[in-house]
Scaffold this active site. Structure first.
Site, PDB file in Angstrom:
ATOM      1  N   HIS A 101      46.056  39.049  38.461  1.00  0.00           N
ATOM      2  CA  HIS A 101      45.337  40.074  38.019  1.00  0.00           C
ATOM      3  C   HIS A 101      44.582  40.783  39.307  1.00  0.00           C
ATOM      4  CE1 HIS A 101      42.699  36.930  37.788  1.00  0.00           C
ATOM      5  NE2 HIS A 101      41.447  37.879  37.637  1.00  0.00           N
ATOM      6  N   ASP A 103      40.794  42.374  39.753  1.00  0.00           N
ATOM      7  CA  ASP A 103      39.494  42.830  38.869  1.00  0.00           C
ATOM      8  C   ASP A 103      39.132  44.223  38.951  1.00  0.00           C
ATOM      9  OD1 ASP A 103      38.998  39.928  38.943  1.00  0.00           O
ATOM     10  OD2 ASP A 103      37.672  39.975  40.752  1.00  0.00           O
ATOM     11  N   HIS A 256      44.835  38.191  42.492  1.00  0.00           N
ATOM     12  CA  HIS A 256      44.476  36.736  42.439  1.00  0.00           C
ATOM     13  C   HIS A 256      44.920  35.861  41.139  1.00  0.00           C
ATOM     14  CE1 HIS A 256      41.030  38.546  41.203  1.00  0.00           C
ATOM     15  NE2 HIS A 256      40.573  37.814  40.571  1.00  0.00           N
ATOM     16  N   ARG A 271      30.207  34.819  40.085  1.00  0.00           N
ATOM     17  CA  ARG A 271      30.990  36.091  40.762  1.00  0.00           C
ATOM     18  C   ARG A 271      30.110  37.343  40.882  1.00  0.00           C
ATOM     19  NH1 ARG A 271      36.358  38.465  38.273  1.00  0.00           N
ATOM     20  NH2 ARG A 271      34.849  40.049  37.470  1.00  0.00           N
TER      21      ARG A 271
END
Ligand code: SIN
Length: 281
Positions: A101, A103, A256, A271
């Site tokens: 995917h 982000d 990733h 994150r």
């Protein structure tokens, strides 16, 4: 104090580089920042080792690249609404990001980059894979490139965060934003990166639902082909986390995949995502 000695070690043929010689908790000088920016553009994802960062220092470093883009769906670190927790408990079977995917591609203006900092790691496993969407685009035939030119794709958080998503099961109601996850946006299937000027594919398994003006069934053969093509091993690199490591990836030209191979152990990452620019063809 003299300039830090910065060493950049590429990780694979397609993307990724380790950057050594920087303490991200320090107020980095402009020349060091320019080196990091250049490596980020050149390699798509960069890794820093042996860092010791508080959430505030993590945010300070991220802000050197732009304002923070707060994730709508993740639980956050107490006292730091801009720092998301990417967490898998020992008893969990699913993890966050356990499929290819990009982000925030479900946003009108997706995040520029994500900075993931290792807080607690399993004894082994829990690596993250990255794939270069430049390499994936470059390897397509001229005929396929022509066909994709001008095509738009619909992105949404529905599969990952919608009412039926596994990630919503058992969640605190205040984080259950499943209706918001149903919103759809369109982005070009092939984009030009504003910094490198290079073309890259911009579809991903997590959030790309279909091509614009087509059904999911009609889109599936070509979309699945592109997703499988983009995940070819020669377009990827794999990062084995160590305590104190930080990864910083470019969300436009990479995808990733967080490996879920450490059942029974806890993994906790912090994150921070940075505001980006609207993708353009
Ligand atoms: C993510 O998908 O942002 C998390 C990746 C990871 O936990 O390795």
């Amino acid at each position: 104090m003299g300039q830090p000695h910065i060493e950049i070690k590429p990780l694979s043929g397609a993307l990724g580089a380790e950057i050594h010689g920087l303490d991200l908790a320090a107020d980095l000088d402009n020349s060091s920042m320019a080196t990091v920016r250049e490596a980020f553009v050149d390699h798509g994802v960069v890794f820093f080792m042996d860092q010791d960062l508080t959430p505030a220092q993590h945010l300070d470093f991220a802000r050197r690249f732009g304002p923070i883009d707060i994730n709508k769906f993740f639980e956050t670190v107490e006292g730091y609404p801009e720092v998301a927790q990417v967490r898998k408990e020992a008893g969990d079977t699913t993890n966050i990001g356990g499929g290819w995917h990009t982000d925030h591609s479900y946003d009108e203006v997706p995040a520029l980059g994500s900075m993931l900092y290792a807080k607690e790691l399993p004894a082994r496993g829990g690596d993250t894979m990255f794939a270069s969407m430049y390499a994936a685009y470059d390897a397509l035939s001229p005929g396929m490139k022509d066909m994709l030119d001008g095509l738009q794709a619909v992105h949404s958080g529905a599969r990952a965060f919608g009412p039926d998503a596994q990630s919503n099961k058992g969640r605190d109601a205040k984080f259950n934003l499943s209706e918001i996850a149903l919103a759809e946006v369109e982005h070009p299937v092939v984009c030009t990166h504003p910094d490198s000027g290079r073309k890259h594919l911009y579809v991903n398994g997590g959030f790309t639902m279909r091509f614009a003006n087509m059904t999911e069934a009609e889109s599936a053969p070509l979309l699945q082909y592109l997703l499988q093509h983009a995940a070819k091993p020669e377009f990827t690199c794999r990062f084995q986390w160590r305590p104190g490591a930080m990864a910083f990836w470019d969300n436009s030209c990479t995808q990733h995949f967080a490996l879920n191979d450490y059942h029974g152990q806890r993994r906790l990452m912090h994150r921070v995502t940075i505001q980006g620019r609207r993708p353009h063809a």
